[in-house]
Design a protein around this motif. Structure first.
Motif, PDB file in Angstrom:
ATOM      1  N   LEU A  72      17.942   8.611   5.400  1.00  0.00           N
ATOM      2  CA  LEU A  72      17.025   7.691   6.073  1.00  0.00           C
ATOM      3  C   LEU A  72      15.684   8.358   6.345  1.00  0.00           C
ATOM      4  O   LEU A  72      14.622   7.743   6.157  1.00  0.00           O
ATOM      5  CB  LEU A  72      17.646   7.207   7.385  1.00  0.00           C
ATOM      6  N   ALA A  73      15.701   9.610   6.751  1.00  0.00           N
ATOM      7  CA  ALA A  73      14.450  10.333   6.996  1.00  0.00           C
ATOM      8  C   ALA A  73      13.656  10.479   5.697  1.00  0.00           C
ATOM      9  O   ALA A  73      12.432  10.289   5.680  1.00  0.00           O
ATOM     10  CB  ALA A  73      14.739  11.701   7.605  1.00  0.00           C
ATOM     11  N   ASN A  74      14.360  10.804   4.607  1.00  0.00           N
ATOM     12  CA  ASN A  74      13.678  10.896   3.314  1.00  0.00           C
ATOM     13  C   ASN A  74      13.105   9.547   2.905  1.00  0.00           C
ATOM     14  O   ASN A  74      12.000   9.468   2.360  1.00  0.00           O
ATOM     15  CB  ASN A  74      14.645  11.394   2.235  1.00  0.00           C
ATOM     16  N   GLY A  75      13.847   8.477   3.152  1.00  0.00           N
ATOM     17  CA  GLY A  75      13.369   7.133   2.832  1.00  0.00           C
ATOM     18  C   GLY A  75      12.122   6.771   3.627  1.00  0.00           C
ATOM     19  O   GLY A  75      11.196   6.138   3.092  1.00  0.00           O
ATOM     20  N   LYS A  76      12.075   7.174   4.890  1.00  0.00           N
ATOM     21  CA  LYS A  76      10.889   6.902   5.703  1.00  0.00           C
ATOM     22  C   LYS A  76       9.673   7.640   5.165  1.00  0.00           C
ATOM     23  O   LYS A  76       8.573   7.096   5.121  1.00  0.00           O
ATOM     24  CB  LYS A  76      11.141   7.284   7.163  1.00  0.00           C
ATOM     25  N   GLU A  77       9.880   8.888   4.741  1.00  0.00           N
ATOM     26  CA  GLU A  77       8.759   9.655   4.179  1.00  0.00           C
ATOM     27  C   GLU A  77       8.248   8.997   2.901  1.00  0.00           C
ATOM     28  O   GLU A  77       7.032   8.877   2.698  1.00  0.00           O
ATOM     29  CB  GLU A  77       9.199  11.093   3.893  1.00  0.00           C
ATOM     30  N   ILE A  78       9.172   8.566   2.063  1.00  0.00           N
ATOM     31  CA  ILE A  78       8.774   7.902   0.813  1.00  0.00           C
ATOM     32  C   ILE A  78       8.057   6.596   1.115  1.00  0.00           C
ATOM     33  O   ILE A  78       7.062   6.245   0.460  1.00  0.00           O
ATOM     34  CB  ILE A  78      10.007   7.673  -0.086  1.00  0.00           C
ATOM     35  N   ALA A  79       8.539   5.834   2.119  1.00  0.00           N
ATOM     36  CA  ALA A  79       7.885   4.576   2.490  1.00  0.00           C
ATOM     37  C   ALA A  79       6.465   4.831   2.970  1.00  0.00           C
ATOM     38  O   ALA A  79       5.542   4.060   2.650  1.00  0.00           O
ATOM     39  CB  ALA A  79       8.699   3.861   3.571  1.00  0.00           C
ATOM     40  N   GLU A  80       6.248   5.907   3.731  1.00  0.00           N
ATOM     41  CA  GLU A  80       4.897   6.239   4.188  1.00  0.00           C
ATOM     42  C   GLU A  80       3.995   6.580   3.001  1.00  0.00           C
ATOM     43  O   GLU A  80       2.850   6.126   2.928  1.00  0.00           O
ATOM     44  CB  GLU A  80       4.951   7.410   5.178  1.00  0.00           C
ATOM     45  N   GLU A  81       4.528   7.368   2.054  1.00  0.00           N
ATOM     46  CA  GLU A  81       3.741   7.709   0.872  1.00  0.00           C
ATOM     47  C   GLU A  81       3.411   6.465   0.060  1.00  0.00           C
ATOM     48  O   GLU A  81       2.274   6.303  -0.429  1.00  0.00           O
ATOM     49  CB  GLU A  81       4.508   8.715   0.006  1.00  0.00           C
ATOM     50  N   LEU A  82       4.386   5.570  -0.075  1.00  0.00           N
ATOM     51  CA  LEU A  82       4.145   4.344  -0.828  1.00  0.00           C
ATOM     52  C   LEU A  82       3.112   3.455  -0.146  1.00  0.00           C
ATOM     53  O   LEU A  82       2.279   2.825  -0.820  1.00  0.00           O
ATOM     54  CB  LEU A  82       5.454   3.572  -1.029  1.00  0.00           C
ATOM     55  N   SER A  83       3.142   3.400   1.195  1.00  0.00           N
ATOM     56  CA  SER A  83       2.144   2.577   1.887  1.00  0.00           C
ATOM     57  C   SER A  83       0.740   3.142   1.683  1.00  0.00           C
ATOM     58  O   SER A  83      -0.224   2.383   1.520  1.00  0.00           O
ATOM     59  CB  SER A  83       2.476   2.459   3.375  1.00  0.00           C
ATOM     60  N   VAL A  84       0.614   4.469   1.641  1.00  0.00           N
ATOM     61  CA  VAL A  84      -0.687   5.080   1.358  1.00  0.00           C
ATOM     62  C   VAL A  84      -1.120   4.733  -0.062  1.00  0.00           C
ATOM     63  O   VAL A  84      -2.276   4.348  -0.313  1.00  0.00           O
ATOM     64  CB  VAL A  84      -0.623   6.616   1.579  1.00  0.00           C
ATOM     65  N   MET A  85      -0.185   4.833  -1.018  1.00  0.00           N
ATOM     66  CA  MET A  85      -0.509   4.504  -2.411  1.00  0.00           C
ATOM     67  C   MET A  85      -0.898   3.036  -2.562  1.00  0.00           C
ATOM     68  O   MET A  85      -1.823   2.702  -3.320  1.00  0.00           O
ATOM     69  CB  MET A  85       0.676   4.822  -3.321  1.00  0.00           C
ATOM     70  N   ILE A  86      -0.206   2.162  -1.847  1.00  0.00           N
ATOM     71  CA  ILE A  86      -0.538   0.731  -1.904  1.00  0.00           C
ATOM     72  C   ILE A  86      -1.922   0.494  -1.335  1.00  0.00           C
ATOM     73  O   ILE A  86      -2.708  -0.296  -1.878  1.00  0.00           O
ATOM     74  CB  ILE A  86       0.540  -0.098  -1.157  1.00  0.00           C
ATOM     75  N   GLY A  87      -2.266   1.193  -0.260  1.00  0.00           N
ATOM     76  CA  GLY A  87      -3.608   1.063   0.316  1.00  0.00           C
ATOM     77  C   GLY A  87      -4.678   1.509  -0.671  1.00  0.00           C
ATOM     78  O   GLY A  87      -5.719   0.840  -0.839  1.00  0.00           O
ATOM     79  N   ALA A  89      -4.359   1.565  -3.957  1.00  0.00           N
ATOM     80  CA  ALA A  89      -4.372   0.591  -5.054  1.00  0.00           C
ATOM     81  C   ALA A  89      -5.107  -0.678  -4.642  1.00  0.00           C
ATOM     82  O   ALA A  89      -5.867  -1.258  -5.445  1.00  0.00           O
ATOM     83  CB  ALA A  89      -2.942   0.268  -5.487  1.00  0.00           C
ATOM     84  N   ASN A  90      -4.926  -1.138  -3.421  1.00  0.00           N
ATOM     85  CA  ASN A  90      -5.633  -2.329  -2.948  1.00  0.00           C
ATOM     86  C   ASN A  90      -7.138  -2.089  -2.901  1.00  0.00           C
ATOM     87  O   ASN A  90      -7.934  -2.952  -3.296  1.00  0.00           O
ATOM     88  CB  ASN A  90      -5.130  -2.755  -1.567  1.00  0.00           C
ATOM     89  N   ALA A  91      -7.541  -0.937  -2.422  1.00  0.00           N
ATOM     90  CA  ALA A  91      -8.973  -0.612  -2.373  1.00  0.00           C
ATOM     91  C   ALA A  91      -9.556  -0.557  -3.780  1.00  0.00           C
ATOM     92  O   ALA A  91     -10.662  -1.064  -4.043  1.00  0.00           O
ATOM     93  CB  ALA A  91      -9.186   0.715  -1.647  1.00  0.00           C
ATOM     94  N   THR A  92      -8.804   0.032  -4.714  1.00  0.00           N
ATOM     95  CA  THR A  92      -9.270   0.106  -6.100  1.00  0.00           C
ATOM     96  C   THR A  92      -9.385  -1.285  -6.705  1.00  0.00           C
ATOM     97  O   THR A  92     -10.361  -1.599  -7.410  1.00  0.00           O
ATOM     98  CB  THR A  92      -8.302   0.977  -6.935  1.00  0.00           C
ATOM     99  N   ALA A  93      -8.394  -2.142  -6.413  1.00  0.00           N
ATOM    100  CA  ALA A  93      -8.429  -3.509  -6.937  1.00  0.00           C
ATOM    101  C   ALA A  93      -9.626  -4.268  -6.378  1.00  0.00           C
ATOM    102  O   ALA A  93     -10.290  -5.023  -7.109  1.00  0.00           O
ATOM    103  CB  ALA A  93      -7.124  -4.227  -6.607  1.00  0.00           C
ATOM    104  N   GLU A  94      -9.920  -4.082  -5.110  1.00  0.00           N
ATOM    105  CA  GLU A  94     -11.083  -4.758  -4.523  1.00  0.00           C
ATOM    106  C   GLU A  94     -12.368  -4.277  -5.181  1.00  0.00           C
ATOM    107  O   GLU A  94     -13.272  -5.071  -5.468  1.00  0.00           O
ATOM    108  CB  GLU A  94     -11.125  -4.508  -3.012  1.00  0.00           C
ATOM    109  N   ARG A  95     -12.491  -2.983  -5.446  1.00  0.00           N
ATOM    110  CA  ARG A  95     -13.675  -2.459  -6.121  1.00  0.00           C
ATOM    111  C   ARG A  95     -13.797  -3.023  -7.535  1.00  0.00           C
ATOM    112  O   ARG A  95     -14.898  -3.351  -7.986  1.00  0.00           O
ATOM    113  CB  ARG A  95     -13.631  -0.937  -6.184  1.00  0.00           C
ATOM    114  N   LEU A  96     -12.646  -3.116  -8.216  1.00  0.00           N
ATOM    115  CA  LEU A  96     -12.679  -3.688  -9.567  1.00  0.00           C
ATOM    116  C   LEU A  96     -13.117  -5.145  -9.545  1.00  0.00           C
ATOM    117  O   LEU A  96     -13.899  -5.599 -10.404  1.00  0.00           O
ATOM    118  CB  LEU A  96     -11.310  -3.560 -10.239  1.00  0.00           C
TER     119      LEU A  96
END
Length: 114
Positions: A72-87, A89-96
């Motif tokens: 569960l702790a590893n899953g939380k760390e991965i979820a945090e990393e994914l939320s950063v990556m999604i952020g 990606a969203n910023a890049t999509a808005e720029r595009l």
């Protein structure tokens, strides 16, 4: 009636009470000796065996929970990393989208001028 006779009578009464209690206690000890004690020991042995089984199952459950906790702790760390990556990606999509909109505007203005 003198004090000595009164204390002797009281002592006799107390001695009689002690004898009665002794007889009652002897009956109780005989009842325990005749078989109740072996039943109590057998029941305690069975209870001890069951308690050991329960404790071993609890240890196994705690071990499983500890490994689940690590996962569960590893899953939380991965979820945090994914939320950063999604952020990102969203910023890049808005720029595009903004760049495509600006390119379309420039192209439309060039077509109108031509």
């Amino acid at each position: 009636m003198s004090f000595q006779i009164l204390t002797s009578v009281a002592t006799m009464i107390f001695c009689s009470a002690v004898l009665v209690q002794s007889v009652r206690m002897m009956r109780s000890l005989r009842a325990v000796k005749d078989g109740a004690l072996t039943e109590v020991v057998g029941a305690l042995d069975a209870s001890t065996t069951q308690a050991r089984l329960v404790l071993s199952e609890l240890r196994q459950t705690l071990h499983d929970c500890a490994s689940s906790s690590r996962t569960l702790a590893n899953g939380k760390e991965i979820a945090e990393e994914l939320s950063v990556m999604i952020g990102i990606a969203n910023a890049t999509a808005e720029r595009l989208v903004e760049a495509a909109g600006a390119a379309n505007t420039v192209r439309d203005s060039e077509e109108v001028a031509a």
